[in-house]
Scaffold this motif. Sequence first.
Motif: not given
Ligand code: ADP
Length: 759
Positions: A497, A501, A545, A556, A560
């Motif tokens: 992540n 991101y 998301r 997906t 998290l």
């Molecule tokens: P994804 O598969 O969308 O990454 P996650 O469950 O890992 O799903 O994360 C959920 C959401 O949290 C992400 O879609 C993103 O919007 C946000 N997110 C997670 N980690 C970060 C990060 N390090 N910086 C910014 N946004 C984050």
Amino acid sequence: MQNLRDRPIRQKITFLIMTITAAVLLLAFAALFYFQAYTLKRHSAHELAVIGELTAHECAAAVRFKDEDAATQILTGLRTMPQIVSARLELLDKQRLAFFGSAREEGEIQGARVTSGVKFNGDRILLAQPVTLSGVREGTLYLLADLHATRSQLLKLYGGIFGLVLLACLLLAFALSGQFLRFVTDPILRLADTARTVADHSDYSVRARKVCNDEVGLLTDAFNQMLAQIQAQDSAVRKAEEKYRLIFENAIEGMFQSTPGGKYLNVNAAFARMYGCDSPEEIITQVSDIAQTTYVDSARREEFKRLIETHGVVELFEYEAYRKDGTKMWLCENARAVRDGTGVILYYEGTVQDVTERKRVEEVERASKAKTEFLSRVSHELRTPLNAIIGFGQLLDRQSPTETQRPRIRHILSAGKHLLGLINEVLDISRIEAGKLHLSVEPVAVAAMLEEALDLMRPLAAERKIELCAEVEMDAAVYVMADRQRFKQVLLNLLTNAVKYTPESGQVAVSYYSNGHNNIRITVSDTGPGIPAEKLGRLFMPFERLGAEQSNVEGTGLGLALSQRLMHAMGGAIGVEFSAPRGSKFWVELPRAKSPLPKAAPHKRNGSGRRENSKAVTRKVLYIEDNFSNLTLIEEMFAERPQFELLTAMQGKVGLDLARQHSPDLILLDLHLPDLDGHEVLRQLKSLDTTRDVPVVVISADATASQIDRLMKAGAMAYLTKPLDVVEFFRVVDQTTVTGGTTGTRQKHSAAVLAINEN
Ligand code: ADP
């Protein structure tokens, strides 16, 4: 007599004493009287003899000369004696010379025919006195005395005295018995009083006072002893009753006695509580027909009655019942029928338990099992076609596609991998929620784990020009309690992540420290856009998301959510320290492991250098698989490797025959076969001399840990899950065919393959 028997004992004894006293007195007086009468008789006879002798002497001359007058005069003188009732003087020839008395008495004198001496006849004494003169008998003088009057007087006298003495004696006896009887009757009466007290009040603690050592004393002792025994037994019975009453009242299980007619005779507090009633009395008085009032299905009550009447007992009989407030509950009952001497059922008695919770758990377990089976099926059904999509996509990508084809193939592969990630994460979350996730928690070195995760992230970070670094000195001695693979999965998710991101040329750093609660906190920070505060609340929700779906960053929304569940399952936690606008700082916390076990260094994958070895020899590979597209995929994959000869079988039995005939260097085995289960095929392969040593690699869409474990234990060399990763597939094939089936390498393959699957 009957009347006397019912009189008080004192009266009876008094009566007895007085009767005896009277009888003794009467006997004594009678004896005295008869003695006196006898003495009187003797004395009168003697007196009569003296009078007779004197009178005979006096009238001797008158008799010789037959002088009647003189004789009469002499006899008349005798009249003064009251007891002489008649006198007769007669000559030798029996001729009467003088006489006084009545003719009857003269007849009596003559009838007696005595000539001399005394003759007794009842109260009468007859004296015959010879009359002699100068020694010559001249006649006979008869005197007749009657003692009747004297005797009557004597009797009257004695009777009077007796009456007075008797009265005095009786009075004395009565007075004395009144005094002395107390000695006899009082202890008896006291004993009787004690007995009455015991009988009236059932009080066995009282004792009779012992006042003498006679038979009544012995009786008192025996009575007291008997009371002591009864008291001991009574207290034992009371204690037992109390014990059983307490058991009955305080039992956790409900207890009841009910009639076949449907009324409760007796229930305990637990039973009443079960039904939501305030007291046992409430349920006893209010339920008049158990079948109608409490049973949800009254036919079950009929079934219960039928069973208990047939068998005498009913065990573990389950039924649904209404509580007082109308809610339903499940009960489990054990009961027996209590019958009278003729076999008629008097009542049922037994225990009952509220099993609503158990039923609910069973229901949940059934649902969970169904869910797990559904997931397993879905997993298999989705992975099989994905295997073909990704596998063929990879093959096309390796076969020099045109410039137009290349991006299309990449789309296929990217969409396939996205779908695969989605399936894996959804399955993982479902497994955790169903409690089916198998974790192997052990001490894990934090530094080694972070380095391994960073290593894995480097290619992606390099691609995105992100700087990856550790902010602390890595201390190899810091351990946490975690499941190695799941811990790595969470770290990789946070790192991915952060890298995903964070815009290009950003920074991602890892760090860890002890947070003072015997926990180790590991942080992953980045210089990305961060997450707005208002969205943080939804951060760990599945499929959220948080706006990233609008960006071109793939995801997906499950990473998290899955990480949070994994951390909780391992006894740890996950959270965000800060986010936006300075970037994000995610953390995970795990319990510190106090005595870490020495662990081997993390296994580093190294797929190079084996191909050259494998290229040198021609090897036979047997693939047992019923799915045509999967067969074709593997065939096409092996087309790249001319040194491998591929044999295929679409049925388990055919596969076994081919394995026996050709002794291949490797067997690839699918588990879902039309005739034999793959597990059975493996078992048979391992039992045959010709195939025992041939390495078997299972290729299946079933990625459950228990299934993998089962097959590895059954002798599989490695377990690859569909969809296959072509590179990893050939790495395993190369390793297996080069090293053969030695135990050491086999362990290595398992570890490597499992690591691939988990990722
Ligand atoms: P994804 O598969 O969308 O990454 P996650 O469950 O890992 O799903 O994360 C959920 C959401 O949290 C992400 O879609 C993103 O919007 C946000 N997110 C997670 N980690 C970060 C990060 N390090 N910086 C910014 N946004 C984050």
